[in-house]
Design a protein around this motif. Structure first.
Motif, PDB file in Angstrom:
ATOM      1  N   LYS A  31       0.647  -1.201  -0.037  1.00 21.42           N
ATOM      2  CA  LYS A  31       0.133  -0.078   0.054  1.00 21.42           C
ATOM      3  C   LYS A  31       0.790   1.190  -0.185  1.00 21.42           C
ATOM      4  O   LYS A  31       1.705   1.298   1.092  1.00 21.42           O
ATOM      5  CB  LYS A  31      -0.882   0.018   1.228  1.00 21.42           C
ATOM      6  CG  LYS A  31      -1.776   1.219   1.311  1.00 21.42           C
ATOM      7  CD  LYS A  31      -2.529   1.284   2.709  1.00 21.42           C
ATOM      8  CE  LYS A  31      -3.636   0.042   2.774  1.00 21.42           C
ATOM      9  NZ  LYS A  31      -4.176   0.121   4.035  1.00 21.42           N
ATOM     10  N   GLY A  44       1.494   5.265   0.357  1.00 20.57           N
ATOM     11  CA  GLY A  44       0.832   6.612   1.148  1.00 20.57           C
ATOM     12  C   GLY A  44       1.619   7.836   0.492  1.00 20.57           C
ATOM     13  O   GLY A  44       2.776   7.739   0.290  1.00 20.57           O
ATOM     14  N   LYS A  92      -9.634   2.823  -4.604  1.00 24.66           N
ATOM     15  CA  LYS A  92      -9.331   2.195  -3.687  1.00 24.66           C
ATOM     16  C   LYS A  92      -7.995   2.044  -3.145  1.00 24.66           C
ATOM     17  O   LYS A  92      -7.602   1.687  -1.914  1.00 24.66           O
ATOM     18  CB  LYS A  92      -9.816   0.609  -3.902  1.00 24.66           C
ATOM     19  CG  LYS A  92     -11.279   0.335  -4.127  1.00 24.66           C
ATOM     20  CD  LYS A  92     -11.668  -0.984  -4.358  1.00 24.66           C
ATOM     21  CE  LYS A  92     -12.862  -1.375  -4.668  1.00 24.66           C
ATOM     22  NZ  LYS A  92     -13.333  -2.683  -5.090  1.00 24.66           N
ATOM     23  N   ASP A  93      -6.998   2.598  -3.811  1.00 21.94           N
ATOM     24  CA  ASP A  93      -5.708   2.706  -3.334  1.00 21.94           C
ATOM     25  C   ASP A  93      -5.045   4.071  -3.379  1.00 21.94           C
ATOM     26  O   ASP A  93      -3.797   4.358  -3.370  1.00 21.94           O
ATOM     27  CB  ASP A  93      -4.970   1.735  -4.481  1.00 21.94           C
ATOM     28  CG  ASP A  93      -5.418   0.488  -4.712  1.00 21.94           C
ATOM     29  OD1 ASP A  93      -5.394  -0.384  -3.584  1.00 21.94           O
ATOM     30  OD2 ASP A  93      -5.970   0.051  -5.568  1.00 21.94           O
ATOM     31  N   HIS A  98      -4.229   6.890  -1.141  1.00 21.67           N
ATOM     32  CA  HIS A  98      -4.212   7.270   0.440  1.00 21.67           C
ATOM     33  C   HIS A  98      -2.969   8.445   0.603  1.00 21.67           C
ATOM     34  O   HIS A  98      -2.013   8.625   0.127  1.00 21.67           O
ATOM     35  CB  HIS A  98      -3.066   6.027   1.234  1.00 21.67           C
ATOM     36  CG  HIS A  98      -4.087   4.768   0.929  1.00 21.67           C
ATOM     37  ND1 HIS A  98      -5.338   4.424   1.610  1.00 21.67           N
ATOM     38  CD2 HIS A  98      -3.690   3.839   0.263  1.00 21.67           C
ATOM     39  CE1 HIS A  98      -5.493   3.343   1.142  1.00 21.67           C
ATOM     40  NE2 HIS A  98      -4.673   2.669   0.422  1.00 21.67           N
ATOM     41  N   TYR A  99      -3.878   9.695   1.213  1.00 22.85           N
ATOM     42  CA  TYR A  99      -3.111  10.795   0.840  1.00 22.85           C
ATOM     43  C   TYR A  99      -3.127  11.807   1.838  1.00 22.85           C
ATOM     44  O   TYR A  99      -4.389  12.035   2.577  1.00 22.85           O
ATOM     45  CB  TYR A  99      -3.988  11.469  -0.260  1.00 22.85           C
ATOM     46  CG  TYR A  99      -3.505  13.031  -1.074  1.00 22.85           C
ATOM     47  CD1 TYR A  99      -2.118  13.403  -0.749  1.00 22.85           C
ATOM     48  CD2 TYR A  99      -4.628  13.962  -1.002  1.00 22.85           C
ATOM     49  CE1 TYR A  99      -1.967  14.607  -1.205  1.00 22.85           C
ATOM     50  CE2 TYR A  99      -4.124  15.092  -1.614  1.00 22.85           C
ATOM     51  CZ  TYR A  99      -2.749  15.638  -1.820  1.00 22.85           C
ATOM     52  OH  TYR A  99      -2.509  16.705  -2.023  1.00 22.85           O
ATOM     53  N   CYS A 144     -12.627  11.594  -1.037  1.00 28.38           N
ATOM     54  CA  CYS A 144     -11.302  10.467  -1.115  1.00 28.38           C
ATOM     55  C   CYS A 144     -10.629  10.480   0.062  1.00 28.38           C
ATOM     56  O   CYS A 144      -9.363   9.998  -0.342  1.00 28.38           O
ATOM     57  CB  CYS A 144     -10.767  10.978  -2.578  1.00 28.38           C
ATOM     58  SG  CYS A 144     -10.006  12.666  -2.354  1.00 28.38           S
ATOM     59  N   LYS A 145     -11.096  10.623   1.121  1.00 26.01           N
ATOM     60  CA  LYS A 145     -10.447  10.251   2.437  1.00 26.01           C
ATOM     61  C   LYS A 145      -9.145  10.960   2.796  1.00 26.01           C
ATOM     62  O   LYS A 145      -8.310  10.351   3.141  1.00 26.01           O
ATOM     63  CB  LYS A 145     -10.660   8.769   2.490  1.00 26.01           C
ATOM     64  CG  LYS A 145     -12.096   8.280   2.628  1.00 26.01           C
ATOM     65  CD  LYS A 145     -12.070   6.796   2.713  1.00 26.01           C
ATOM     66  CE  LYS A 145     -13.510   6.144   2.961  1.00 26.01           C
ATOM     67  NZ  LYS A 145     -13.327   4.596   2.796  1.00 26.01           N
ATOM     68  N   THR A 146      -8.867  12.073   2.118  1.00 20.59           N
ATOM     69  CA  THR A 146      -7.600  12.740   2.346  1.00 20.59           C
ATOM     70  C   THR A 146      -7.685  13.201   3.678  1.00 20.59           C
ATOM     71  O   THR A 146      -8.370  13.606   4.467  1.00 20.59           O
ATOM     72  CB  THR A 146      -7.528  14.041   1.313  1.00 20.59           C
ATOM     73  OG1 THR A 146      -7.732  13.725   0.168  1.00 20.59           O
ATOM     74  CG2 THR A 146      -6.476  14.929   1.673  1.00 20.59           C
ATOM     75  N   PHE A 205      -0.806   8.138   9.602  1.00 21.88           N
ATOM     76  CA  PHE A 205      -0.752   7.945   8.348  1.00 21.88           C
ATOM     77  C   PHE A 205       0.278   7.111   7.959  1.00 21.88           C
ATOM     78  O   PHE A 205      -0.075   5.867   7.194  1.00 21.88           O
ATOM     79  CB  PHE A 205      -0.452   9.175   7.423  1.00 21.88           C
ATOM     80  CG  PHE A 205      -0.503   9.030   6.028  1.00 21.88           C
ATOM     81  CD1 PHE A 205      -1.805   9.144   5.621  1.00 21.88           C
ATOM     82  CD2 PHE A 205       0.440   9.080   5.173  1.00 21.88           C
ATOM     83  CE1 PHE A 205      -1.962   9.205   3.931  1.00 21.88           C
ATOM     84  CE2 PHE A 205       0.420   8.899   4.005  1.00 21.88           C
ATOM     85  CZ  PHE A 205      -0.783   8.801   3.396  1.00 21.88           C
ATOM     86  N   GLN A 251      -0.196   3.028   8.421  1.00 28.88           N
ATOM     87  CA  GLN A 251      -1.245   2.463   7.725  1.00 28.88           C
ATOM     88  C   GLN A 251      -0.509   2.120   6.200  1.00 28.88           C
ATOM     89  O   GLN A 251      -1.472   1.500   5.416  1.00 28.88           O
ATOM     90  CB  GLN A 251      -2.520   3.394   7.437  1.00 28.88           C
ATOM     91  CG  GLN A 251      -3.055   3.592   8.990  1.00 28.88           C
ATOM     92  CD  GLN A 251      -4.173   4.562   8.703  1.00 28.88           C
ATOM     93  OE1 GLN A 251      -5.220   4.381   8.137  1.00 28.88           O
ATOM     94  NE2 GLN A 251      -4.357   5.775   9.513  1.00 28.88           N
ATOM     95  N   VAL A 252       0.546   2.523   5.825  1.00 26.33           N
ATOM     96  CA  VAL A 252       0.937   2.250   4.450  1.00 26.33           C
ATOM     97  C   VAL A 252       2.257   1.521   4.582  1.00 26.33           C
ATOM     98  O   VAL A 252       3.182   1.434   5.545  1.00 26.33           O
ATOM     99  CB  VAL A 252       0.981   3.429   3.611  1.00 26.33           C
ATOM    100  CG1 VAL A 252      -0.280   4.092   3.708  1.00 26.33           C
ATOM    101  CG2 VAL A 252       1.996   4.459   4.232  1.00 26.33           C
TER     102      VAL A 252
END
Length: 320
Positions: free
Chosen positions: A149, A151, A184-185, A187-188, A209-211, A234, A237-238
């Motif tokens: 994943k 980030g 879905k991918d 992450h920002y 977009c869940k920024t 953050f 999670q990546v």
């Protein structure tokens, strides 16, 4: 149409020294945008994006096409503190001709994707921030290929989540395009956001977009404890991190030579803390530095800042 142009070795210059004491002595310029095969050591590849079209489309001040070479000029005389075993290559510039930005993006994407697959650390010099679309695309797909994943952390005054214009991307849309392409991918995290430069619709887009973000009023040294908690949350999670440094996020006291200058930006001191912390995670995989406009720079202040950001990031990654 896009043109590839090798970097003249003379662009890297500085003091003479018997050992590798300065950056200009450490960099090897290649005539093609690929790293030689069969070199086992750790490698850095410098790639320039000499393009203004994305800035023009976003109604900014043209001039960023000159940014990559100006950063090289400022970086050459700097002291070199990386390991002797490390190899640093300059792969030249991709130059946009006319309005053919998308073709340049395709070449950048392919080049960066190949570098990542060869375990090379890319340093991409801009150029407009639109380069974050092909850069981010290559990084996301590289991580997906490995089941990881990615980030994205952006030091910037803006989300750069604007919609495309007439179906075309620009310097304000790269992260919108990534969110659109990889819903879905994506992450920002955006650090240093300025609300005065950001209409409500872009906050709505960021939420959709869940920024995650930290606004400039909270992005200062006195609030470091809270900032590092946001970054740490953050990063946990990546698996890998792509760091983008938009020079217009800095205060114009430090970075006057950008498309959209602001006196309300963050300081180099805080950026250094963020860079050091992110590099310390061991997850930083790729880096770009964007939006230098030498036409409006003062005494190369912004170009020098950009070169210091590059040197400091690489030193923190490879000197441990």
């Amino acid at each position: 149409m896009s043109i590839y142009q090798p970097t003249p070795p003379s662009l890297w210059s500085g003091r003479d020294a018997g050992t590798t004491a300065y950056w200009h002595q450490a960099v090897t310029c290649l005539d093609y945008p690929e790293i030689p095969s069969g070199i086992p050591e750790k490698k850095i590849a410098i790639v320039g994006y000499a393009g203004d079209e994305g800035v023009r489309r976003n109604q900014g001040r043209p001039g960023t096409a000159l940014g990559p070479d100006q950063i090289r000029k400022m970086m050459g005389p700097m002291a070199y503190h990386l390991p002797e075993s490390l190899r640093v290559y300059d792969l030249g510039n991709f130059i946009t001709v006319g309005d053919q930005m998308e073709e340049t993006h395709r070449q950048l994407y392919a080049t960066i994707k190949n570098l990542l697959s060869e375990k090379v650390f890319p340093l991409i010099l801009g150029g407009g921030h639109d380069l974050a679309f092909p850069h981010g695309k290559a990084a996301i797909e590289h991580c997906l290929d490995k089941g990881e994943k990615l980030g994205i952390i952006n030091l910037d005054a803006h989300f750069d989540l604007r919609s495309k214009v007439d179906g075309k991307g620009h310097s304000g849309s790269p992260f919108f395009q990534l969110a659109e392409s990889y819903p879905k991918d994506f992450h920002y995290l955006c650090l240093g956001l300025q609300r005065a430069a950001t209409p409500q619709e872009l906050f709505d887009q960021a939420i959709s977009c869940k920024t995650a973000w930290v606004e400039i009023e909270d992005f200062n040294m006195s609030n470091w404890h809270q900032i590092v908690q946001v970054i740490d949350n953050f990063c946990q999670q990546v698996n890998k991190i792509y760091l983008s440094i938009d020079l217009d996020g800095f205060s114009s006291a430090y970075a006057p030579g950008v498309s959209a200058p602001s006196p309300w930006g963050f300081s180099p001191e805080l950026a250094a803390k963020v860079i050091q912390w992110i590099a310390g995670t061991g997850k930083l995989m790729t880096l770009d530095i964007v939006e230098l406009n030498p036409h409006v720079d003062i005494d190369n202040a912004t170009a020098r800042l950009a070169s210091r950001c590059a040197e400091y990031t690489l030193r923190n990654i490879f000197s441990h």
